[in-house]
Design an enzyme around this catalytic site. Structure first.
Site, PDB file in Angstrom:
ATOM      1  N   HIS A  45      16.904   4.512  35.714  1.00 13.77           N
ATOM      2  CA  HIS A  45      15.966   3.791  34.924  1.00 13.77           C
ATOM      3  C   HIS A  45      15.843   2.486  35.421  1.00 13.77           C
ATOM      4  CE1 HIS A  45      17.789   6.714  31.417  1.00 13.77           C
ATOM      5  NE2 HIS A  45      16.690   7.086  31.893  1.00 13.77           N
ATOM      6  N   LYS A  56      20.751  -6.192  33.211  1.00 14.36           N
ATOM      7  CA  LYS A  56      21.742  -5.331  32.190  1.00 14.36           C
ATOM      8  C   LYS A  56      23.049  -5.768  32.500  1.00 14.36           C
ATOM      9  CE  LYS A  56      18.788  -1.491  32.096  1.00 14.36           C
ATOM     10  NZ  LYS A  56      18.642  -0.009  32.517  1.00 14.36           N
ATOM     11  N   TYR A 114      25.716  -1.715  26.823  1.00 10.37           N
ATOM     12  CA  TYR A 114      24.957  -2.755  27.965  1.00 10.37           C
ATOM     13  C   TYR A 114      24.249  -3.664  27.202  1.00 10.37           C
ATOM     14  CZ  TYR A 114      21.917   1.630  27.864  1.00 10.37           C
ATOM     15  OH  TYR A 114      21.239   2.523  27.516  1.00 10.37           O
ATOM     16  N   ASP A 168      14.879  12.677  31.966  1.00 10.74           N
ATOM     17  CA  ASP A 168      15.307  12.559  33.505  1.00 10.74           C
ATOM     18  C   ASP A 168      15.097  13.669  34.329  1.00 10.74           C
ATOM     19  OD1 ASP A 168      16.352   9.775  32.688  1.00 10.74           O
ATOM     20  OD2 ASP A 168      18.259  10.584  32.062  1.00 10.74           O
TER      21      ASP A 168
END
Length: 178
Positions: free
Chosen positions: A36, A46, A106, A146
């Site tokens: 991503h 992140k 995250y 995905d």
């Protein structure tokens, strides 16, 4: 445990990590999430740690024109070590859960914005990611998002990948405004 310290991140990166969102995912063994990334700027930095279980976290340089384009680094994160990883804007990110009920947290610099979010298929052979090394013959589990994501070459052809110089300029702007 203190998994995040803002002053240490700012000292290491050269600018503070603004916190716009905190994400928490729970995955069973064999689940792969990613690759991503978000449009840069503003991108999405992140700060990641594993609160329970263990995972292999992979960062991929997908910035067109970067001297390390297509290269990746894999790091094992676990609740035993409470180590963490920082991912700058413009880089691709994915992970593989190594245990059932693995919890990954995250902290994100920008909020999730679907129109700016993109994915690359984590099983794209051109990436050469080390999934087989950790799956012990088991089939990976991927979301439809995905599985249906384009390959790295397809994402490049579609103009989805961030440009290296744009990212470098963005990092410089963040440092200048720190």
């Amino acid at each position: 445990m203190v998994p995040f310290q803002a002053d240490l991140v700012a000292e290491t990166v050269g600018y503070p990590l603004p916190l716009a969102q905190s994400n928490h995912s729970v995955s069973r063994r064999g689940v792969i999430r990613g690759v991503h990334f978000a449009d840069t700027p503003p991108g999405q930095a992140k700060y990641i740690y594993c609160a329970r279980g263990a995972l292999i976290d992979i960062v991929i340089d997908i910035r067109l024109g970067s001297p390390t384009f297509g290269k990746w680094e894999a790091v094992r994160l676990s609740s035993e070590t409470y180590n963490s990883i920082y991912i700058s804007e413009g880089l691709g990110h994915c992970f593989l859960a190594l245990e059932d009920d693995t919890v990954m947290n995250y902290l994100c610099s920008t909020p999730f914005t679907p129109a700016r979010e993109h994915a690359i298929n984590p099983l794209d052979p051109a990436l050469g990611l080390p999934w087989a090394e950790y799956l012990d013959g088991a089939a990976p589990v991927l979301s439809a998002k995905d599985t249906d994501a384009p390959s790295l070459a397809e994402a490049e052809a579609a103009g989805l990948l961030p440009k290296y110089q744009t990212c470098v300029d963005h990092y410089a702007s963040l440092r200048a405004n720190a």
